[in-house]
Write a protein that holds these residues in place. Structure first.
Motif, PDB file in Angstrom:
ATOM      1  N   VAL A 184     -32.451   0.612  12.986  1.00  0.00           N
ATOM      2  CA  VAL A 184     -32.813   0.429  14.120  1.00  0.00           C
ATOM      3  C   VAL A 184     -34.547   0.680  14.181  1.00  0.00           C
ATOM      4  N   ARG A 185     -35.227  -0.191  14.827  1.00  0.00           N
ATOM      5  CA  ARG A 185     -36.748  -0.251  14.877  1.00  0.00           C
ATOM      6  C   ARG A 185     -37.077  -0.646  16.275  1.00  0.00           C
ATOM      7  N   HIS A 186     -38.185   0.413  16.606  1.00  0.00           N
ATOM      8  CA  HIS A 186     -38.769  -0.212  18.178  1.00  0.00           C
ATOM      9  C   HIS A 186     -39.339  -1.464  18.029  1.00  0.00           C
ATOM     10  N   GLY A 187     -39.192  -2.361  18.946  1.00  0.00           N
ATOM     11  CA  GLY A 187     -40.058  -3.744  18.722  1.00  0.00           C
ATOM     12  C   GLY A 187     -40.398  -4.255  20.072  1.00  0.00           C
ATOM     13  N   GLU A 188     -41.232  -5.088  20.252  1.00  0.00           N
ATOM     14  CA  GLU A 188     -41.831  -5.701  21.462  1.00  0.00           C
ATOM     15  C   GLU A 188     -40.854  -6.646  22.245  1.00  0.00           C
ATOM     16  N   GLU A 189     -39.732  -7.033  21.348  1.00  0.00           N
ATOM     17  CA  GLU A 189     -38.484  -7.556  22.191  1.00  0.00           C
ATOM     18  C   GLU A 189     -37.216  -7.264  21.632  1.00  0.00           C
ATOM     19  N   ASP A 190     -36.035  -7.339  22.294  1.00  0.00           N
ATOM     20  CA  ASP A 190     -34.988  -6.994  21.726  1.00  0.00           C
ATOM     21  C   ASP A 190     -34.354  -8.374  20.801  1.00  0.00           C
ATOM     22  N   ARG A 191     -34.012  -7.868  19.627  1.00  0.00           N
ATOM     23  CA  ARG A 191     -33.527  -9.010  18.723  1.00  0.00           C
ATOM     24  C   ARG A 191     -32.900  -8.420  17.488  1.00  0.00           C
ATOM     25  N   LEU A 192     -32.253  -9.234  16.800  1.00  0.00           N
ATOM     26  CA  LEU A 192     -31.498  -9.051  15.469  1.00  0.00           C
ATOM     27  C   LEU A 192     -32.547  -9.864  14.539  1.00  0.00           C
ATOM     28  N   VAL A 193     -32.600  -9.223  13.350  1.00  0.00           N
ATOM     29  CA  VAL A 193     -33.388  -9.750  12.259  1.00  0.00           C
ATOM     30  C   VAL A 193     -32.606  -9.527  10.986  1.00  0.00           C
ATOM     31  N   ALA A 194     -32.323 -10.842  10.258  1.00  0.00           N
ATOM     32  CA  ALA A 194     -31.686 -10.747   9.132  1.00  0.00           C
ATOM     33  C   ALA A 194     -32.538 -11.393   7.736  1.00  0.00           C
ATOM     34  N   GLU A 195     -32.832 -10.830   6.695  1.00  0.00           N
ATOM     35  CA  GLU A 195     -33.781 -11.238   5.825  1.00  0.00           C
ATOM     36  C   GLU A 195     -32.692 -11.726   4.775  1.00  0.00           C
ATOM     37  N   LEU A 196     -32.969 -12.975   4.207  1.00  0.00           N
ATOM     38  CA  LEU A 196     -32.039 -13.612   3.275  1.00  0.00           C
ATOM     39  C   LEU A 196     -32.560 -14.182   1.940  1.00  0.00           C
ATOM     40  N   GLY A 197     -31.959 -13.904   1.097  1.00  0.00           N
ATOM     41  CA  GLY A 197     -32.474 -14.434  -0.324  1.00  0.00           C
ATOM     42  C   GLY A 197     -31.747 -15.859  -0.421  1.00  0.00           C
ATOM     43  N   THR A 198     -32.319 -16.910  -0.660  1.00  0.00           N
ATOM     44  CA  THR A 198     -31.912 -18.149  -0.609  1.00  0.00           C
ATOM     45  C   THR A 198     -32.387 -18.943  -2.015  1.00  0.00           C
ATOM     46  N   PRO A 199     -31.674 -19.928  -2.398  1.00  0.00           N
ATOM     47  CA  PRO A 199     -32.210 -21.041  -3.523  1.00  0.00           C
ATOM     48  C   PRO A 199     -33.552 -21.278  -3.202  1.00  0.00           C
ATOM     49  N   LYS A 200     -33.924 -21.465  -1.988  1.00  0.00           N
ATOM     50  CA  LYS A 200     -35.200 -22.167  -1.465  1.00  0.00           C
ATOM     51  C   LYS A 200     -36.389 -21.028  -1.219  1.00  0.00           C
ATOM     52  N   GLY A 201     -36.003 -19.843  -1.502  1.00  0.00           N
ATOM     53  CA  GLY A 201     -36.845 -18.755  -1.120  1.00  0.00           C
ATOM     54  C   GLY A 201     -36.400 -17.837  -0.104  1.00  0.00           C
ATOM     55  N   PRO A 202     -37.244 -16.718   0.192  1.00  0.00           N
ATOM     56  CA  PRO A 202     -36.908 -15.855   1.193  1.00  0.00           C
ATOM     57  C   PRO A 202     -36.743 -16.645   2.681  1.00  0.00           C
ATOM     58  N   LEU A 203     -35.731 -15.996   3.447  1.00  0.00           N
ATOM     59  CA  LEU A 203     -35.630 -16.593   4.701  1.00  0.00           C
ATOM     60  C   LEU A 203     -35.487 -15.603   5.917  1.00  0.00           C
ATOM     61  N   THR A 204     -36.102 -15.736   6.805  1.00  0.00           N
ATOM     62  CA  THR A 204     -35.961 -14.561   8.004  1.00  0.00           C
ATOM     63  C   THR A 204     -35.029 -15.220   8.975  1.00  0.00           C
ATOM     64  N   LEU A 205     -33.883 -14.846   9.573  1.00  0.00           N
ATOM     65  CA  LEU A 205     -33.375 -15.327  10.841  1.00  0.00           C
ATOM     66  C   LEU A 205     -33.761 -14.103  11.779  1.00  0.00           C
ATOM     67  N   ALA A 206     -33.999 -14.436  13.016  1.00  0.00           N
ATOM     68  CA  ALA A 206     -34.224 -13.615  14.128  1.00  0.00           C
ATOM     69  C   ALA A 206     -33.421 -14.317  15.344  1.00  0.00           C
ATOM     70  N   SER A 207     -32.930 -13.317  16.078  1.00  0.00           N
ATOM     71  CA  SER A 207     -32.466 -14.015  17.214  1.00  0.00           C
ATOM     72  C   SER A 207     -33.455 -14.126  18.578  1.00  0.00           C
ATOM     73  N   LEU A 208     -32.986 -14.822  19.410  1.00  0.00           N
ATOM     74  CA  LEU A 208     -33.893 -14.775  20.747  1.00  0.00           C
ATOM     75  C   LEU A 208     -33.491 -13.420  21.382  1.00  0.00           C
ATOM     76  N   THR A 209     -34.022 -13.095  22.656  1.00  0.00           N
ATOM     77  CA  THR A 209     -33.856 -11.858  23.499  1.00  0.00           C
ATOM     78  C   THR A 209     -32.376 -11.865  23.588  1.00  0.00           C
ATOM     79  N   THR A 210     -31.748 -10.760  23.383  1.00  0.00           N
ATOM     80  CA  THR A 210     -30.260 -10.931  23.248  1.00  0.00           C
ATOM     81  C   THR A 210     -29.630  -9.836  24.430  1.00  0.00           C
ATOM     82  N   THR A 211     -30.633  -8.989  25.136  1.00  0.00           N
ATOM     83  CA  THR A 211     -30.009  -8.084  25.997  1.00  0.00           C
ATOM     84  C   THR A 211     -30.179  -8.744  27.728  1.00  0.00           C
TER      85      THR A 211
END
Length: 213
Positions: free
Chosen positions: A186-213
């Protein structure tokens, strides 16, 4: 046996149309999630891709013919495919309910199932906790039957490099997650979100949710 804390089981990447969400993810990663069947009670259908031995990415959307429940109706109104929420694995769903109740939250235990494309039914127990004010930053919990886990036969190619929860109220969120015995960064952020960092055949990909609260 040492009890394991609840940790990431799967991520939900959702959209108003499952085929479009699958195509969007495949375009960004080079990995196509495999159809995994429907949730009759929710009115949704899903496809999955493996992240590691104990986690997977579930792509979910409204089923075109099943009656839509509240969750499917929510998916219909999404503007496009997005990281929506996450599930944590637990070995004791009843224990999650007990911890949530002791902490003053409201917990609902459900017997859930999904009909696979081959007609077999996968069953699990799920716990949804509310009353904490943190929305989807807090996971729902899944207890799979012994020896069962969707990641085992899901398409490979993706890897989970990192997963974290960011919140403007990080310290308060940590209190909630500690009460529920959840292990997650858990980290402090300017917005509430989930952040997933993936390794893929096309290179790194970050998936982040929109504000979720």
């Amino acid at each position: 046996m040492t009890r394991r804390r609840a940790a990431l089981d799967h991520l939900l990447f959702a959209g108003p149309d499952l085929d479009a969400a699958i195509a969007a993810l495949e375009a960004r990663t080079g990995v196509r999630p495999a159809p995994a069947g429907s949730h009759q009670d929710l009115g949704t259908e899903t496809a999955i891709a493996r992240l590691n031995d104990h986690s997977f990415l579930a792509v979910i959307g409204p089923h075109p013919t099943l009656s839509h429940g509240a969750f499917a109706a929510r998916l219909e109104h999404l503007k496009g495919p997005q990281l929506l929420m996450w599930a944590a694995h637990t070995e004791n769903a009843d224990g999650v309910v007990a911890r949530a109740t002791e902490a003053g939250y409201h917990a609902v235990l459900t017997e859930s199932s999904r009909t696979r494309p081959d007609g077999t039914i996968l069953r699990w127990r799920a716990v949804f906790v509310n009353g904490h004010g943190a929305g989807a930053l807090v996971p729902f919990f899944v207890e799979w039957p012994p020896g069962e886990h969707p990641s085992r036969d899901a398409p490979s190619g993706l890897s989970l490099v990192g997963f974290r929860v960011e919140s403007r109220g990080a310290e308060a969120l940590k209190v909630v997650l500690e009460a529920l015995d959840v292990s997650v960064t858990v980290r402090h952020g300017e917005e509430d979100r989930l952040v997933a960092e993936l390794g893929t055949p096309k290179g790194p990909l970050t998936l982040a949710s929109l504000t979720t609260t």
